[in-house]
Design an enzyme around this catalytic site. Structure first.
Site, PDB file in Angstrom:
ATOM      1  N   HIS A 117       0.865  -1.187   0.000  1.00  0.00           N
ATOM      2  CA  HIS A 117       0.000   0.000   0.000  1.00  0.00           C
ATOM      3  C   HIS A 117       0.903   1.239   0.000  1.00  0.00           C
ATOM      4  O   HIS A 117       2.022   1.189   0.509  1.00  0.00           O
ATOM      5  CB  HIS A 117      -0.835  -0.059   1.291  1.00  0.00           C
ATOM      6  CG  HIS A 117      -1.890   0.983   1.415  1.00  0.00           C
ATOM      7  ND1 HIS A 117      -1.623   2.267   1.834  1.00  0.00           N
ATOM      8  CD2 HIS A 117      -3.231   0.927   1.212  1.00  0.00           C
ATOM      9  CE1 HIS A 117      -2.755   2.943   1.882  1.00  0.00           C
ATOM     10  NE2 HIS A 117      -3.741   2.164   1.510  1.00  0.00           N
ATOM     11  N   ASP A 194       2.819  -5.171   7.750  1.00  0.00           N
ATOM     12  CA  ASP A 194       1.633  -4.321   7.671  1.00  0.00           C
ATOM     13  C   ASP A 194       0.420  -5.257   7.740  1.00  0.00           C
ATOM     14  O   ASP A 194       0.081  -5.917   6.751  1.00  0.00           O
ATOM     15  CB  ASP A 194       1.668  -3.522   6.365  1.00  0.00           C
ATOM     16  CG  ASP A 194       0.352  -2.775   6.116  1.00  0.00           C
ATOM     17  OD1 ASP A 194      -0.592  -2.928   6.910  1.00  0.00           O
ATOM     18  OD2 ASP A 194       0.283  -2.047   5.106  1.00  0.00           O
ATOM     19  N   GLN A 197      -4.739  -5.564   6.757  1.00  0.00           N
ATOM     20  CA  GLN A 197      -5.761  -6.413   6.133  1.00  0.00           C
ATOM     21  C   GLN A 197      -5.734  -7.854   6.650  1.00  0.00           C
ATOM     22  O   GLN A 197      -6.396  -8.713   6.076  1.00  0.00           O
ATOM     23  CB  GLN A 197      -5.590  -6.402   4.602  1.00  0.00           C
ATOM     24  CG  GLN A 197      -5.712  -5.031   3.971  1.00  0.00           C
ATOM     25  CD  GLN A 197      -7.136  -4.457   4.003  1.00  0.00           C
ATOM     26  OE1 GLN A 197      -8.081  -5.127   4.415  1.00  0.00           O
ATOM     27  NE2 GLN A 197      -7.269  -3.213   3.588  1.00  0.00           N
ATOM     28  N   LYS A 220     -10.565  -0.760  10.645  1.00  0.00           N
ATOM     29  CA  LYS A 220     -10.755  -1.911   9.752  1.00  0.00           C
ATOM     30  C   LYS A 220     -11.149  -3.168  10.540  1.00  0.00           C
ATOM     31  O   LYS A 220     -11.428  -4.199   9.954  1.00  0.00           O
ATOM     32  CB  LYS A 220      -9.479  -2.181   8.956  1.00  0.00           C
ATOM     33  CG  LYS A 220      -9.153  -1.091   7.925  1.00  0.00           C
ATOM     34  CD  LYS A 220      -8.056  -1.547   7.012  1.00  0.00           C
ATOM     35  CE  LYS A 220      -7.354  -0.412   6.304  1.00  0.00           C
ATOM     36  NZ  LYS A 220      -8.158   0.232   5.259  1.00  0.00           N
ATOM     37  N   CYS A 358      -4.857   2.736  -3.609  1.00  0.00           N
ATOM     38  CA  CYS A 358      -3.613   3.182  -2.951  1.00  0.00           C
ATOM     39  C   CYS A 358      -2.500   2.160  -3.159  1.00  0.00           C
ATOM     40  O   CYS A 358      -1.698   1.897  -2.233  1.00  0.00           O
ATOM     41  CB  CYS A 358      -3.819   3.444  -1.462  1.00  0.00           C
ATOM     42  SG  CYS A 358      -5.056   4.703  -1.128  1.00  0.00           S
TER      43      CYS A 358
END
Ligand code: C6P
Length: 399
Positions: A117, A194, A197, A220, A358
């Site tokens: 991202h 990261d 997600q 999220k 993104c």
């Protein structure tokens, strides 16, 4: 089954029932989270870590209890390793600024993947301009899996840090981060995961991954906006300089010299979002009660069901077809512009995301300007997928 916990899901848009499939952008909030925010402002609002008075102490207790909830949720060893931030983006910028300033120099290499991202690309580019290290990019195969042979070749004694998304926000690829961590550590490098997600979709354990840093956003994972988490291995956080200066993060200030607070407060300048941290903990308790394994199984079923149905729609091109794929279906149809598909689906009450997500370097790798993306959460159903596929067929017929 849990839909009634999310009041927004029963509203209509354009006179049609809402089918919300933009969960990778942000999830909807259960009533428990919204009520926790209201209750905190009505009943327990006071600045934390400062007051001797009752309310301040109660707010502080909640804020620190939230830190413990986060610690337990991701399997960190100590609350000293849990830093509250504004979200994944700020967590990534914190590591870039602070770790970068302390440990990166010209000739060093930082490894990113082609599917990062922008939030895990641009901070490193900004820093590269100042420090002059090199960025190396792990390529991927056509199915959306990382090229692990290329990754292995890339690691060397110059590698200081590897930054990798746990799950791609476009492809849904679940990257083999545990293996990547092992390989990076063998080469003497640190790893930042990261997890924006992954944390919302399956159990993530930092001790098991053995990563050095891990980031995620509250919004999220059914929590509020404006709060996020940086996990950092204590040894690294101790060695890193503060990210921002201000209140909270100091031990003693004179005009000659300032000393800093212990972890994690050294990285939390200014009044923290103590209402947000509390509401995030309520959200994590909520998903824990349902069970991350149950959430994972449900979303995997929806993803497989949707992928199978998509393959039957004429002209569909799918992006990301690995076996280990999570909760995201990205696609284009023929030469119809992704924005047109998104706009027409919206008119049918179906919310998906369109554009570059993104992740422009990934779009370049895929040879496209952008695409559509449907993404799932625990409250989605096969009926949502059916409505989406029927809507998509209708849109395609119009062209
Ligand atoms: N992806 C999406 O629609 P923030 O904005 O700080 O909460 O999260 C940034 C971020 C970082 N890494 C990954 C893998 C992400 O998916 C995101 C956010 C959203 O895909 C908004 S662009």
């Amino acid at each position: 089954m849990y839909r009634s916990d999310f009041p927004i899901l029963s509203r209509e848009v354009y006179g049609r029932p809402l089918v919300y499939l933009d969960n990778a952008a942000t999830t909807q909030k259960p009533r428990a989270v919204v009520e926790a925010i209201t209750e905190a402002y009505y009943a327990v609002n006071a600045n934390v870590h400062r007051g001797v008075h009752f309310l301040s102490q109660q707010a502080t207790e909640r804020h620190e209890a939230a830190r413990e909830t986060v610690r337990a949720f991701i399997g960190a060893r100590s609350t000293a390793e849990i830093v509250f931030t504004r979200g994944t983006t700020e967590s990534l910028n914190l590591v870039a600024s602070s770790f970068g300033a302390a440990f990166l120099k010209p000739g060093d290499e930082v490894v990113l993947t082609v599917m990062e991202h922008h939030s895990d690309i641009v901070p490193w580019q900004l820093l590269r301009e100042r420090l002059g290290f090199t960025l190396r990019i792990v390529p991927m195969h056509d199915d959306g899996s990382l090229d692990m042979a290329a990754y292995a070749d890339m690691l060397s004694e110059s590698t200081r840090l590897v930054c990798c998304c746990h799950v791609s926000n476009v492809l849904g690829t679940v990257n083999p981060v545990k293996q990547m961590v092992r390989m990076a550590h063998d080469a003497g490098a640190c790893v930042l995961v990261d997890a924006a997600q992954s944390v919302p979709h399956f159990a993530v354990d930092v001790a098991d991954l053995d990563c050095d840093f891990l980031t995620f956003s509250g919004h999220k994972v059914y929590g509020p906006t404006g709060i996020g988490v940086l996990y950092g291995r204590e040894r690294w956080l101790e060695a890193m300089p503060p990210y921002q200066g201000g209140g909270e993060m100091i031990s003693r200030v004179t005009f000659e010299r300032t000393t800093y607070e212990r972890l994690p407060y050294k990285f939390e300048a200014g009044t923290p979002d103590y209402v947000g941290s509390h509401a995030l903990a309520v959200a994590l308790d909520y998903v824990s009660r349902i069970g991350m394994d149950a959430i994972h199984a449900h979303e995997r079923d929806l993803t497989a069901y949707c992928m199978a149905a998509m393959r039957e729609v004429e002209g569909v091109r799918l992006y990301g077809e690995t076996a280990d794929k999570d909760a995201v279906v990205a696609f284009n149809v023929g030469d119809i512009h992704h924005l047109d598909i998104g706009t027409l689906l919206d008119r049918l009450g179906i919310a998906i995301r369109t554009g570059h997500h993104c992740a422009q370097p990934l779009m370049q790798r895929l040879g496209i300007e952008g695409c559509c993306r449907a993404s799932f959460a625990l409250y989605n159903t096969r009926e949502d997928v059916d409505a989406f596929i029927a809507g998509l067929r209708r849109v395609v017929q119009m062209f």
